[in-house]
Design a protein around this motif. Structure first.
Motif, PDB file in Angstrom:
ATOM      1  N   GLU A  98       5.552  -1.231  -3.429  1.00 55.90           N
ATOM      2  CA  GLU A  98       5.952  -1.832  -2.150  1.00 55.90           C
ATOM      3  C   GLU A  98       4.765  -2.146  -1.233  1.00 55.90           C
ATOM      4  OE1 GLU A  98       8.616   0.418   0.423  1.00 55.90           O
ATOM      5  OE2 GLU A  98       9.566  -1.480   0.989  1.00 55.90           O
ATOM      6  N   THR A  99       3.817  -1.196  -1.156  1.00 56.57           N
ATOM      7  CA  THR A  99       2.644  -1.406  -0.307  1.00 56.57           C
ATOM      8  C   THR A  99       1.923  -2.710  -0.663  1.00 56.57           C
ATOM      9  OG1 THR A  99       2.409   0.969  -0.494  1.00 56.57           O
ATOM     10  CG2 THR A  99       0.660  -0.183   0.637  1.00 56.57           C
ATOM     11  N   MET A 155       1.783   6.150  -4.089  1.00 55.52           N
ATOM     12  CA  MET A 155       2.184   5.210  -3.047  1.00 55.52           C
ATOM     13  C   MET A 155       1.082   5.045  -2.003  1.00 55.52           C
ATOM     14  SD  MET A 155       6.055   6.476  -2.353  1.00 55.52           S
ATOM     15  CE  MET A 155       6.372   5.539  -0.861  1.00 55.52           C
ATOM     16  N   ALA A 156       0.450   6.176  -1.673  1.00 54.39           N
ATOM     17  CA  ALA A 156      -0.581   6.142  -0.642  1.00 54.39           C
ATOM     18  C   ALA A 156      -1.856   5.480  -1.163  1.00 54.39           C
ATOM     19  CB  ALA A 156      -0.879   7.558  -0.164  1.00 54.39           C
TER      20      ALA A 156
END
Lengths: 328, 285
Positions: free
Chosen positions: A121-122, A172-173
């Motif tokens: 998503e990012t 994710m990060a």
């Protein structure tokens, strides 16, 4: 190392204060009071303190996550003051320059979205195509040791164990390739063995990618094992900041000394666990002078009258009159 | 337990066995749906024509529920009417849910003043008796099934909007929403991709119950004369057309009345069953 000698720091915070508005609309509550610190490229810094000391608020201020908080001072990130950016520009920094992970890997993940979509998503929101985003998500998951990542892109969070979930959260990060990762108690909700794995992983990733990490915790054991530098916060101020070995070996501030003494040691027989007497002051009722003076066994008159400045003491920075006297 | 934590817990398994009563309700709902979809294909053409010689016959092997004043078979007219009634109800619920979901999303995502404005509008909607308002709208647009559907769609949304907006606000407090925000997800995407999907499950329960209720209101509107008009086989219209014979030929009124009652109760119970099964803390009985 303190403070970065060779190059310009990645983040330089100057005189940062955070005020939370009160319901009455009067002056805000000063949660973080005029703090300075910097983080070098690739440096691992721990921010420790009791609950309510302002460490999470500091981290959230760097990301500008609280829309109601009033921030003042400067947060210089690679030459730009984050506090002057518009919300839209700031959004661009989140995830791609500065990323953040929270305490609980269970609730960090959207239960109704597949792992692959969440990690990608990012990238997707920054206009990267589906195929490319998926490929990069996969490679990050692989890098972080998620088994059979390719097959599990379509799985949902509940199909993963706690440790695996924390890896996904990290993925994710990291997928946006940030330069600074803020980790707000990322291991607190995990059991000790998984905690250890996650720390190893963070250690690995930060070394490999040259990623700076601001690690927020109240677990001093974690600090000793992971960080290079430690900053101790008390009542909204940084009271001690220095190399982790130096601080643990010879804490300069009475509060740091108390914190370290309060960690039980397995090699010593203790009748009773040590605790610092009293409780930290509420932000609206800070005592005059040094905020730690009512709990400090070494306090003298000046501590009750004058707020100690943060001064250099043998390669560290300490805010305590005891050291000012020696230095003067 | 909050909806959110119930969602994010262990994988939801079919833990509770269906009781015979639950099974009966589900079978009944399925039969009603099948009748609505396929029934009219099997209905004899005679239900649309009159056969006066055969009028007001009591229930028999040939006419299970008897015949009405026009000599039409009551059973097959009910089957044909099931399509009108259920389809219209689904349409009404879908339409007002769309309105409700939109208003809830805008209210939850928007600035405080917009939220306040929309919620006060919702309060007004809740304060007005929706049946009376629908009656007014339908009468103003000219009595027809279409007017009744539109009238019910524009009066039915407030409960959905209020409920969903509350749940969305709660979902917005979740860590995964904060997490997505931290990674730079915009507010609009946050609402539509993360908050809304994680808030909808409560509505599914509401939808089942709402269909039952809508069946009842639609039949009422048609009965009063602002909905479907005779000779439509719609249940309310059928009751209205037959009400003069209630003392001489009870089956012409009681059968469609029972159909309305059973359908609305069955969908209401279905809602309860779904609710119990998705929330283990209710104990499953």
């Amino acid at each position: 190392m303190f403070p970065s000698k060779t190059q310009k720091p990645l983040v330089e915070v100057r005189g940062l204060s955070v005020d939370m508005p009160l319901a009455g609309g009067k002056d805000g509550l000063r949660i973080v009071d005029n703090i300075d610190f910097s983080i070098a490229v690739g440096e691992r810094v721990a921010l420790v303190g009791e609950s309510g000391s302002g460490k999470s608020v500091t981290a959230r201020a760097v990301m500008r996550l609280d829309p109601v908080a009033r921030l003042s001072g400067k947060i210089d990130f690679e030459g730009r003051d984050l506090l002057t950016l518009s919300e839209k520009e700031m959004r661009h920094y989140r995830g791609s320059s500065i990323a953040m992970v929270f305490q609980d890997p269970m609730s960090f993940l959207d239960p109704l979205m597949t792992i692959g979509d969440q990690v990608a998503e990012t990238l997707r929101i920054r206009g990267i195509g589906r195929v490319e985003a998926r490929k990069r998500a996969l490679s990050v998951l692989d890098e972080l040791g998620v088994d059979r990542a390719a097959e599990r892109l379509g799985s949902y969070p509940h199909e993963f164990s706690g440790g695996m979930r924390q890896r996904v959260v990290l993925a994710m990060a990291l997928v946006g390739e940030p330069k600074l990762l803020i980790a707000d108690e990322p291991t607190t909700a995990l059991d000790v063995r998984v905690q250890d794995q996650v720390l190893d992983l963070l250690d690995d990733v930060s070394t490999r990618r040259g990623l700076a990490v601001l690690f927020i915790t109240h677990d001093l054991g974690v600090v000793a094992g992971f960080a290079e530098r430690v900053m101790v916060m008390y009542s909204g101020r940084i009271v001690e900041d220095g190399d982790v070995h130096a601080v643990f070996k010879d804490p300069k501030h009475p509060y740091t000394r108390g914190l370290i003494r309060a960690v039980p040691r397995i090699d010593q027989d203790l009748e009773e666990l040590y605790a610092i007497p009293g409780a930290p002051p509420a932000p609206m009722a800070r005592p005059a002078g040094c905020p730690f003076n009512p709990r400090c066994s070494d306090a003298f008159d000046r501590c009750r009258a004058e707020l100690p400045a943060v001064l250099p003491v043998t390669g560290e920075r300490v805010a305590c009159h005891l050291h000012d006297r020696k230095g003067a | 337990m909050t909806t959110v934590s119930a969602m994010s817990g262990a994988p939801r398994r079919r833990r509770l066995a269906l009781s015979p009563f639950d099974t009966a309700v589900i079978v009944l709902v399925c039969v009603l749906l099948l009748a609505a979809v396929f029934g009219p294909f099997f209905a004899p053409d005679s239900i649309y024509t009159s056969d006066i010689a055969n009028s007001l016959m009591p229930p028999s092997a040939a006419n299970w529920f008897g015949t009405d004043d026009q000599g039409r078979d009551v059973f097959w007219r009910l089957v044909a009417g099931a399509r009108t009634t259920l389809l219209s109800s689904f349409l009404v619920v879908t339409l007002y849910s769309l309105i409700g979901v939109t208003i809830a999303t805008v209210a939850a995502a928007g600035p405080r003043w917009l939220d306040e404005a929309l919620m006060r509008l919702t309060d007004i909607g809740l304060a007005l008796p929706s049946m009376i308002v629908a009656l007014g709208f339908a009468a103003a647009m000219g009595p027809s099934l279409k007017s009744a559907i539109i009238a019910m769609a524009i009066t039915g949304w407030p409960t959905t909007a209020r409920l969903l907006r509350g749940i969305m606000r709660q979902t917005m407090e979740s860590q995964f929403v904060a997490g997505a925000q931290v990674l730079g997800v915009s507010r609009w995407r946050l609402m539509t991709k993360h908050v809304l999907p994680n808030s909808l499950d409560v509505l599914i329960v509401k939808w089942a119950g709402d269909i039952g209720n809508t069946v009842l209101v639609l039949a009422s509107l048609s009965f009063i004369g602002v909905g479907a008009q005779p000779p439509s086989p719609e249940w309310g219209a059928t009751i209205a057309g037959a009400r003069g014979y209630v003392s001489t030929a009870w089956w012409t009124v009681v059968m469609p009345g029972a159909a309305v009652a059973i359908t609305s109760i069955a969908f209401g119970l279905l809602g309860d069953i779904i609710q119990v099964r998705r929330d283990p803390s209710l104990g499953g009985n």
